[in-house]
Write a protein that holds these residues in place. Structure first.
Motif, PDB file in Angstrom:
ATOM      1  N   VAL A  63       0.678  -1.140  -0.108  1.00 28.76           N
ATOM      2  CA  VAL A  63      -0.056  -0.050  -0.109  1.00 28.76           C
ATOM      3  C   VAL A  63       0.981   1.245  -0.086  1.00 28.76           C
ATOM      4  O   VAL A  63       1.663   1.496   0.751  1.00 28.76           O
ATOM      5  CB  VAL A  63      -0.865  -0.076   1.401  1.00 28.76           C
ATOM      6  CG1 VAL A  63      -1.822   1.127   1.241  1.00 28.76           C
ATOM      7  CG2 VAL A  63      -1.716  -1.239   1.196  1.00 28.76           C
ATOM      8  N   LEU A  64       0.631   2.071  -0.977  1.00 28.38           N
ATOM      9  CA  LEU A  64       1.293   3.299  -1.093  1.00 28.38           C
ATOM     10  C   LEU A  64       0.215   4.435  -1.365  1.00 28.38           C
ATOM     11  O   LEU A  64       0.000   4.784  -2.618  1.00 28.38           O
ATOM     12  CB  LEU A  64       2.307   3.206  -1.896  1.00 28.38           C
ATOM     13  CG  LEU A  64       3.296   4.758  -2.431  1.00 28.38           C
ATOM     14  CD1 LEU A  64       3.740   4.983  -0.797  1.00 28.38           C
ATOM     15  CD2 LEU A  64       4.308   4.470  -3.192  1.00 28.38           C
ATOM     16  N   PRO A  65      -0.473   5.195  -0.508  1.00 23.64           N
ATOM     17  CA  PRO A  65      -1.563   6.160  -0.590  1.00 23.64           C
ATOM     18  C   PRO A  65      -0.908   7.520  -0.838  1.00 23.64           C
ATOM     19  O   PRO A  65      -1.069   8.461  -0.008  1.00 23.64           O
ATOM     20  CB  PRO A  65      -2.314   5.888   0.773  1.00 23.64           C
ATOM     21  CG  PRO A  65      -1.392   5.541   1.662  1.00 23.64           C
ATOM     22  CD  PRO A  65      -0.257   4.737   1.034  1.00 23.64           C
ATOM     23  N   SER A  66      -0.312   7.790  -1.972  1.00 24.89           N
ATOM     24  CA  SER A  66       0.247   9.109  -2.450  1.00 24.89           C
ATOM     25  C   SER A  66      -1.070  10.014  -2.163  1.00 24.89           C
ATOM     26  O   SER A  66      -1.896   9.816  -2.837  1.00 24.89           O
ATOM     27  CB  SER A  66       0.801   8.951  -3.513  1.00 24.89           C
ATOM     28  OG  SER A  66       1.911   8.059  -3.765  1.00 24.89           O
ATOM     29  N   ILE A  88      -2.329  -1.488  -3.632  1.00 23.06           N
ATOM     30  CA  ILE A  88      -3.187  -0.524  -3.317  1.00 23.06           C
ATOM     31  C   ILE A  88      -2.535   1.065  -3.459  1.00 23.06           C
ATOM     32  O   ILE A  88      -1.417   1.145  -2.910  1.00 23.06           O
ATOM     33  CB  ILE A  88      -3.746  -0.483  -2.345  1.00 23.06           C
ATOM     34  CG1 ILE A  88      -4.703  -1.867  -1.998  1.00 23.06           C
ATOM     35  CG2 ILE A  88      -4.781   0.588  -1.985  1.00 23.06           C
ATOM     36  CD1 ILE A  88      -5.177  -2.096  -0.410  1.00 23.06           C
ATOM     37  N   GLY A  89      -2.917   1.760  -4.435  1.00 22.89           N
ATOM     38  CA  GLY A  89      -2.450   2.826  -4.688  1.00 22.89           C
ATOM     39  C   GLY A  89      -3.469   4.007  -4.712  1.00 22.89           C
ATOM     40  O   GLY A  89      -4.635   3.578  -5.079  1.00 22.89           O
ATOM     41  N   SER A  90      -3.097   5.384  -4.956  1.00 20.88           N
ATOM     42  CA  SER A  90      -3.916   6.289  -5.037  1.00 20.88           C
ATOM     43  C   SER A  90      -4.248   6.493  -6.525  1.00 20.88           C
ATOM     44  O   SER A  90      -3.487   6.486  -7.404  1.00 20.88           O
ATOM     45  CB  SER A  90      -3.150   7.819  -4.743  1.00 20.88           C
ATOM     46  OG  SER A  90      -3.195   7.635  -3.194  1.00 20.88           O
ATOM     47  N   ASP A  91      -5.523   7.112  -6.681  1.00 17.28           N
ATOM     48  CA  ASP A  91      -6.033   7.142  -8.180  1.00 17.28           C
ATOM     49  C   ASP A  91      -5.404   8.457  -8.868  1.00 17.28           C
ATOM     50  O   ASP A  91      -6.221   9.478  -8.755  1.00 17.28           O
ATOM     51  CB  ASP A  91      -7.609   7.266  -7.963  1.00 17.28           C
ATOM     52  CG  ASP A  91      -8.288   6.883  -9.550  1.00 17.28           C
ATOM     53  OD1 ASP A  91      -7.392   6.780 -10.476  1.00 17.28           O
ATOM     54  OD2 ASP A  91      -9.367   6.801  -9.750  1.00 17.28           O
ATOM     55  N   LEU A  92      -4.087   8.394  -9.105  1.00 20.04           N
ATOM     56  CA  LEU A  92      -3.440   9.440  -9.696  1.00 20.04           C
ATOM     57  C   LEU A  92      -2.894   8.746 -11.013  1.00 20.04           C
ATOM     58  O   LEU A  92      -2.712   7.950 -11.409  1.00 20.04           O
ATOM     59  CB  LEU A  92      -2.245   9.838  -8.662  1.00 20.04           C
ATOM     60  CG  LEU A  92      -2.642  10.493  -7.484  1.00 20.04           C
ATOM     61  CD1 LEU A  92      -1.527  10.578  -6.570  1.00 20.04           C
ATOM     62  CD2 LEU A  92      -3.499  11.882  -7.598  1.00 20.04           C
TER      63      LEU A  92
END
Length: 162
Positions: A63-66, A88-92
């Motif tokens: 998980v890396l929630p930037s 899991i990552g940020s929708d960027l």
């Protein structure tokens, strides 16, 4: 991330390993301590590139929630995917170029603690689906991102410029 783990603190079936160091580590450690999450969130510190695969191999997810909208192409996601770990990552934009939503990982709304907690919980509750995402991620890395494949693409680009 810390706030999302706080929302999941009633679960005793996981631990968060935070890898790396930085200027904010002390403030993150203080936040963990103030939330009483010292047994749930473990700060590993800096790891060499040679040590990282061991940690990926024991992970159930990465998980890396930037929150930075300028997030570049996510090489760290590829490292996790290469180890067969769902991500899991940020929708960027940069992250979306690596994570295929619900195929090899999940995308969360940047800055949304509730959405992040929900996605972590989803993977914890659905280990078969998480395993399938990990497998799909590894296949994607092997199909597109090995040094041989990247070298071939670069060679073609250089040849087309001549």
């Amino acid at each position: 991330m810390i706030q999302a783990i706080k929302k999941l603190s009633d679960r005793d079936d996981f631990r968060l390993l935070v890898v790396g160091d930085g200027d904010l580590r002390d403030s993150y450690q203080s936040m963990v301590d103030s939330f009483g999450l010292g047994k749930k969130i473990i700060f590993v510190g800096y790891l060499s590139d040679n040590e990282l695969p061991k940690y990926y191999s024991i992970a159930d997810m990465f998980v890396l929630p930037s929150i930075d909208k300028t997030e570049a192409f996510g090489i760290v996601y590829l490292e996790a995917m290469a180890s067969g770990v769902p991500v899991i990552g940020s929708d960027l934009a940069g992250v979306r170029s690596v994570i295929d939503k619900k195929k090899n990982g999940l995308l969360v709304k940047p800055g949304s603690v509730d959405n992040l907690a929900s996605m972590i919980q989803y993977l914890l509750k659905n280990p078969k689906e998480a395993k399938a995402m990990g497998k799909a991620g590894k296949e994607k890395v092997l199909e597109r991102y090995t040094w041989e494949k990247i070298g071939y693409k670069l060679d073609n680009i250089f040849r087309s410029i001549k």
